[in-house]
Motif scaffolding. Structure first.
Motif, PDB file in Angstrom:
ATOM      1  N   SER A 100       0.860  -1.178   0.000  1.00 40.40           N
ATOM      2  CA  SER A 100       0.000   0.000   0.000  1.00 40.40           C
ATOM      3  C   SER A 100       0.902   1.236   0.000  1.00 40.40           C
ATOM      4  CB  SER A 100      -0.889  -0.002   1.237  1.00 40.40           C
ATOM      5  OG  SER A 100      -0.080   0.183   2.385  1.00 40.40           O
ATOM      6  N   GLN A 103       2.722   1.327   3.277  1.00 37.19           N
ATOM      7  CA  GLN A 103       3.773   0.300   3.360  1.00 37.19           C
ATOM      8  C   GLN A 103       4.981   0.717   2.531  1.00 37.19           C
ATOM      9  OE1 GLN A 103       1.285  -2.925   2.058  1.00 37.19           O
ATOM     10  NE2 GLN A 103       1.279  -3.888   4.073  1.00 37.19           N
ATOM     11  N   SER A 134      -3.844   3.594   3.055  1.00 33.78           N
ATOM     12  CA  SER A 134      -4.118   2.213   2.644  1.00 33.78           C
ATOM     13  C   SER A 134      -4.415   2.110   1.158  1.00 33.78           C
ATOM     14  CB  SER A 134      -5.297   1.671   3.447  1.00 33.78           C
ATOM     15  OG  SER A 134      -6.421   2.495   3.203  1.00 33.78           O
ATOM     16  N   ARG A 135      -4.152   3.185   0.418  1.00 31.96           N
ATOM     17  CA  ARG A 135      -4.468   3.148  -1.009  1.00 31.96           C
ATOM     18  C   ARG A 135      -3.495   2.275  -1.796  1.00 31.96           C
ATOM     19  NH1 ARG A 135      -7.556   7.725  -2.904  1.00 31.96           N
ATOM     20  NH2 ARG A 135      -6.868   7.258  -5.028  1.00 31.96           N
ATOM     21  N   ASP A 136      -4.012   1.746  -2.909  1.00 34.05           N
ATOM     22  CA  ASP A 136      -3.195   0.995  -3.858  1.00 34.05           C
ATOM     23  C   ASP A 136      -2.366   1.992  -4.659  1.00 34.05           C
ATOM     24  OD1 ASP A 136      -2.171  -0.530  -5.889  1.00 34.05           O
ATOM     25  OD2 ASP A 136      -4.105  -1.202  -6.670  1.00 34.05           O
TER      26      ASP A 136
ATOM     27  N   ASN B 568      -6.640  -5.679  -3.964  1.00 25.11           N
ATOM     28  CA  ASN B 568      -6.614  -4.214  -3.978  1.00 25.11           C
ATOM     29  C   ASN B 568      -5.330  -3.666  -4.581  1.00 25.11           C
ATOM     30  OD1 ASN B 568      -9.100  -3.999  -2.740  1.00 25.11           O
ATOM     31  ND2 ASN B 568      -8.181  -4.231  -0.703  1.00 25.11           N
ATOM     32  N   ARG B 569      -4.648  -4.483  -5.374  1.00 15.59           N
ATOM     33  CA  ARG B 569      -3.366  -4.044  -5.951  1.00 15.59           C
ATOM     34  C   ARG B 569      -3.417  -4.205  -7.461  1.00 15.59           C
ATOM     35  NH1 ARG B 569      -3.254  -2.137  -1.910  1.00 15.59           N
ATOM     36  NH2 ARG B 569      -2.026  -2.541  -0.052  1.00 15.59           N
ATOM     37  N   LYS B 570      -3.872  -3.157  -8.128  1.00 15.85           N
ATOM     38  CA  LYS B 570      -4.042  -3.252  -9.567  1.00 15.85           C
ATOM     39  C   LYS B 570      -2.711  -3.516 -10.274  1.00 15.85           C
ATOM     40  CE  LYS B 570      -5.800   0.239 -11.523  1.00 15.85           C
ATOM     41  NZ  LYS B 570      -6.467   1.541 -11.380  1.00 15.85           N
TER      42      LYS B 570
END
Lengths: 219, 575
Positions: A100, A103, A134-136, B568-570
């Motif tokens: 993320s 991270q 927490s975003r991708d 959630n990990r494109k």
């Protein structure tokens, strides 16, 4: 880290990179003071990125180097890359896709840092990305990604900064803002900066010495 | 200042590379030992009695074997014809249809069939084409007039045609997917567009512009298929001729004979099998030259490949490949139906009654054997994975990719006939007194699992962006930390696929399991083949279905797990 002024900064002495065949690509002598920027310009394929790889210690085995790199009185050439304390930014921001945003930033914090979560939260605020923890990374815009990459690098507390065409993928408007941010942070932390670019505007914005290399000789 | 050797990535790069050395040992050790164990007894050395004197006696004994010449001919014929048909059909499909929606459908149908164990495919085909099989049922009695299964020899026909049929079905998906894998590097669209603009028909245009490059990269897989087709035991036991059988079955029978005197001629026959594969490779090479000459001739004659004959090739490609998929899936369906059948009279197309008793009766046995099979496969796949990752990481840190020599070494166990070196390995294991338990079997499986795991992982590992490592090390992370925290997590999907492929290869092994354990380790494959001769279709159905799922279920995990973990990990979905 208080050193005598004359010895702080990043010093390249006869730093040369060669192909494995022995053909010399570049040789550089330079001293970059804390907070100042050295710009290296020249056409692509001349060995600018290879030179940066020699400084970070991640030279591909197709190349060799000689000479010395000193950072604030430490000789770096025999130091493993992870102990050199050099931050590097590429044109692709190279955020780790399986982490993320938070991270990614935490990955840059040195091992014994205290209050890691708070540090990461603070860092996100500093780059106007509060709430993005927490975003991708794949869901961020180009500018947001560039800021995360910059902050991740700053969190690792580098003693010098290397920019490998770091702004060339950004569009005009964003590029100017990103440049200002990077140089401001570098000056604030008193980091010597070496920037590799083919963009005249980058060089002017850096307002430091410029090393120009001629096109490679036809072989 | 003298030129210093840069401390690449901060690691010493001298000294022997641990992982490549170990991998080479596991890959070639058993093969070389096995060849030695075949070579020595075939010249009178290394006899069971302990005596040793050079002699040609095993060879003269071999010459006396009934039907030897016929066996040799059958092996060569079935292998070469099956490989040729499978290869031509694969080329026709790709040449005529790639880039179309039908191609995607065919690709999607065939991909899972790649990991269908040979044994399950052969048994499925046997169910379909036997005199009492589904094909006969569908056509009876209205078309054939049969009210009872006719007394004709379809399976195990003396000419080996049902074996050829089975080999084509099983190898077509493999060759097709190997061919497809080469396409991304060949600018196929540009090349075929040029050919079309110059007036070439699809098939000929593709064969002239893409095939030479594609074939160069599929050559080794094609050789592996050819070698397997000539020397396999599992499919030949189920579908092949019996009087006489193909050479590999003759060897196996002699090896399993209680008369130890037959071991030495069997070893000689195993060497002969190796020679036969070499002969076939030479024939195939000659075929390559002839094929290239034909294509050249067409080019100079200015043929555009628009004639009716050429245009007819296109539908042939699609229909035969579709038929292959339909047949293989029908075989599986037939396995399943038989496994739950109560009564199924000829010529009814479907059973009259169903029951689960066959499953109940197999119960504990099935569970135990299934557990042995899957845990053995998992163990072998994980060991192979560790070795391969070690090799690829060494390669990454030293910055030297393995050359073509390395790729050739990987293919050695796939091209050398199993029946040529596994009997020798069995003899050596016997002499060393370690011919029992699961470990020799695991070592034998590893020989065949390693190449597939390596070939699966090499692409993704080599394509990984090295700058990620530069960034991570600039952030203060060591090589070890980068491997475990960045590279391996990013490689989760290919790693799981490699494990699944490795497990499928292990689950499908017949000869290594049989010979390395002296027949004492039973897996789903060895049991299914043992049942094949008995002809109890309900039991065969139960074991073949279980066998198929043992090979397939790891793929379910391999696809589901990364999708779940990185939902959630494109950025992870394409990498």
């Amino acid at each position: 880290m208080d050193k005598a002024a004359s010895q702080s900064g990043l010093t390249l002495s006869d730093l040369s990179v060669y192909r494995r065949s022995g053909e010399k690509l570049l040789q550089v002598n330079a001293h970059v003071l804390p907070g100042r920027t050295l710009t290296i310009m020249g056409p692509s394929g001349i060995g600018k990125s290879t030179l940066l790889a020699a400084i970070t210690g991640t030279l591909s085995p197709d190349f060799r180097c000689s000479g010395s790199v000193r950072l604030n009185d430490r000789e770096l050439m025999q130091v493993p890359p992870e102990k050199r304390r050099l931050g590097i930014l590429f044109q692709d921001h190279l955020l780790f896709p399986h982490f993320s945003v938070a991270q990614n930033l935490a990955f840059g914090l040195p091992p014994r840092t205290k209050h890691r979560r708070a540090r990461v939260e603070q860092a996100l605020e500093d780059i106007d990305l509060k709430g993005f923890a927490s975003r991708d990374p794949a869901s961020l815009s180009g500018g947001q990604r560039a800021r995360v990459a910059l902050m991740r690098m700053l969190l690792s507390e580098p003693e010098a900064l290397l920019l490998d065409e770091a702004f060339s993928r950004l569009d005009q408007d964003l590029r100017a803002r990103m440049r200002r941010l990077v140089f401001a942070k570098a000056e604030q932390a008193q980091l010597p900066v070496i920037m590799v670019t083919h963009d005249q505007e980058d060089a002017e914005a850096a307002a430091g010495d410029i090393l120009r290399f001629p096109p490679p000789l036809a072989t | 200042m003298p030129e210093t050797d840069h401390p690449r990535m901060g690691r010493p790069t001298k000294g022997p590379a641990f992982f490549p050395t170990l991998t080479l040992l596991f890959l070639l050790g058993p093969v070389l030992a096995g060849l030695l164990g075949t070579l020595l007894p075939s010249f009178g050395l290394l006899r069971p009695s302990g005596a040793a004197a050079f002699s040609l006696e095993p060879w003269t004994a071999l010459a006396e074997w009934p039907g030897l010449a016929r066996s040799l001919w059958l092996s060569l014929k079935t292998g070469v014809i099956a490989t040729l048909i499978a290869f031509v059909l694969a080329v026709l499909l790709v040449a005529g249809w790639q880039g179309t929606r039908w191609f995607k459908v065919a690709h999607g149908l065939l991909s899972p069939l790649l990991s269908l164990p040979h044994t399950a495919a052969a048994l499925g085909l046997a169910f379909l084409i036997a005199p009492s099989g589904w094909v006969a049922r569908l056509m009876s009695p209205w078309a054939t007039g049969w009210n009872r299964p006719p007394d004709i020899l379809v399976l195990n026909d003396p000419g080996g045609w049902s074996l050829i049929f089975g080999l084509v079905l099983k190898e077509l998906p493999f060759l097709l997917l190997m061919l497809i894998a080469t396409l991304p590097q060949l600018q196929v669209r540009d090349r075929t567009n040029v050919a079309t603009a110059l007036g070439y028909g699809a098939v000929l245009g593709w064969c002239l512009t893409v095939l030479p490059g594609a074939y160069r990269q599929t050559r080794l897989p094609v050789y592996a298929v050819l070698a397997y087709a000539i020397s396999n035991v599992d499919m030949a036991l189920i579908l092949g001729p019996t009087a006489p059988p193909v050479l590999s079955i003759q060897i196996l029978n002699a090896m399993n004979d209680p008369d130890l005197g037959l071991r030495a001629p069997a070893a000689a026959a195993a060497l002969l099998q190796l020679v036969l594969v070499l002969v076939a490779l030479i024939i195939w090479k000659a075929g390559e030259v002839a094929g290239a000459t034909c294509v050249q001739a067409l080019l100079w004659r200015g043929a555009r490949g628009n004639s009716l004959a050429f245009r007819a090739l296109k539908p042939i490609g699609l229909s035969t490949v579709t038929a292959t998929a339909v047949l293989l899936f029908s075989g599986l369906l037939a396995h399943f139906l038989w496994s739950v059948t109560g009564r199924w009279r000829f010529p009814d197309v479907l059973p009259q009654s169903f029951k689960t008793r066959t499953w109940d009766r197999a119960g504990e046995d099935l569970l135990f054997t299934g557990f042995t099979t899957v845990s053995l496969a998992f163990l072998v796949a994980v060991v192979a994975l560790a070795l391969v990752i070690g090799c690829l990481e060494t390669e990454h840190r030293r910055g030297r990719a393995m050359g073509t020599g390395g790729v050739l070494i990987l293919y050695i166990p796939l091209i050398l006939p199993q029946i040529s070196f596994l009997p020798g390995l069995q003899i050596l294991l016997l002499l060393a007194g370690v011919n029992h338990g699961i470990w020799p079997v695991a070592v034998a499986h590893l020989v065949f699992v390693l190449p597939y795991v390596f070939l699966t992982l090499a692409g993704p590992f080599r394509a990984w962006d090295r700058r990620l490592a530069t960034v991570a090390s600039a952030l203060g992370h060591s090589q070890q930390s980068i491997l475990w925290r960045v590279k391996l997590p990013m490689m989760l999907a290919p790693i799981l696929i490699a494990i699944a492929i490795g497990m499928a290869v292990s689950v499908g092994q017949y000869l290594p399991t049989l010979l390395a354990s002296g027949g004492r380790v039973e897996t789903l494959t060895t049991e299914a083949i043992a049942l094949a001769s008995g002809g109890n279709r309900r039991e065969i159905g139960v074991w073949a279905i279980t066998l198929t799922f043992a090979a397939w279920i790891p793929f379910l995990f391999a696809y589901a797990l990364p999708a779940l973990m990185f939902r959630n990990r494109k950025g992870m979905t394409n990498g």
